[in-house]
Design a protein around this motif. Structure first.
Motif: not given
Length: 275
Positions: A22-41
């Motif tokens: 598991l990468p540091p928490a900040i990367y997990r938080c950023i990655k999560a945003e693509a889960k509820w917004d699949p269009q996000i770059d």
């Protein structure tokens, strides 16, 4: 915690990291945003993060003393990079987004704390996200007995020192501080994002947060309760009833139990009416 030996923070890095650790928490938080917004770059956010990390490495190479390094990094974060709490009318779910905070230099105390803590860890300082009386902050330990508490919205610092003759129980009374790490930081981020989505009636997004929390927590009755509420809002009454009943069975002494039971009865009545 420093970055993990990768030169570029791109999508493939995050995906690859999940395969092995598991990468540091900040990367997990950023990655999560693509889960509820699949269009996000997410690429621009990761590039901004990399640029800041490179500046931090330059500061570290020039500043050996940890107190001076902390001072310089806080000055960078608040005075040069101009991170702050928002004074604008921005929906909380946006302010709760790490990518928004990186691009707009504005966020909630939680996103600012997660981001600043990551930068301080990147500078090899002993920093952790902290919670004191419900308020999120950053704890920077300089030794076992002394350190700083940083308020994330303003950068205001408080120095503390634990006297030598203080026993452990008294120290806890004087410093009612909870340090949270990795998984707990990620859970805090998701929980806040869940409630901010609910407040804006973005129930599908909130449901994604619940799903991500349940991946870590399993059948947590409070997440099942929240999922039941969201499923009902999204027109899935039977599944909603099952989740709410699970909560009632698992937490019969919860103060809200009568309200939940009333919701279950309403769902059952509606079900009978429609059939």
């Amino acid at each position: 915690m420093t970055t993990l030996g990768f030169d570029e923070h791109d999508e493939s890095y995050i995906e690859d990291a999940y395969d092995d650790f598991l990468p540091p928490a900040i990367y997990r938080c950023i990655k999560a945003e693509a889960k509820w917004d699949p269009q996000i770059d997410l690429t621009p956010s990761l590039e901004i993060l990399t640029a800041f990390e490179q500046q931090i490495e330059t500061i570290c190479s020039q500043t050996r003393d940890t107190h001076d390094r902390l001072e310089q990094l806080l000055d960078c974060f608040y005075s040069q990079w101009l991170f702050s709490a928002s004074s604008l009318k921005v929906p909380e779910y946006k302010l709760n987004s790490i990518s928004y905070t990186l691009s707009m230099r504005s966020g909630t105390p939680t996103t600012l704390a997660i981001l600043l803590c990551h930068f301080l860890q990147h500078a090899k300082l002993d920093a952790s996200v902290s919670i004191t009386q419900g308020e999120v902050g950053i704890h920077v330990a300089m030794s076992d007995d002394e350190g700083y508490i940083v308020e994330p919205s303003s950068g205001q610092q408080s120095w503390y020192i634990i006297p030598e003759n203080t026993n452990e129980d008294n120290a806890q009374e004087q410093e009612p501080l909870e340090l949270i790490f990795e998984d707990e930081v990620y859970k805090l981020f998701l929980a806040q994002q869940k409630w901010s989505f609910i407040s804006e009636n973005k129930f599908g997004h909130a449901l994604t947060c619940v799903d991500l929390l349940m991946e870590m927590l399993g059948d947590d009755p409070y997440e099942r309760r929240d999922r039941g509420y969201l499923l009902n809002q999204l027109g899935c009454p039977k599944m909603a009833r099952d989740d709410l009943q699970f909560f009632v069975d698992e937490c019969p002494d919860d103060p809200a139990i009568e309200v939940i039971q009333h919701q279950i009865e309403e769902l059952e009545d509606n079900h009978k009416t429609h059939h």
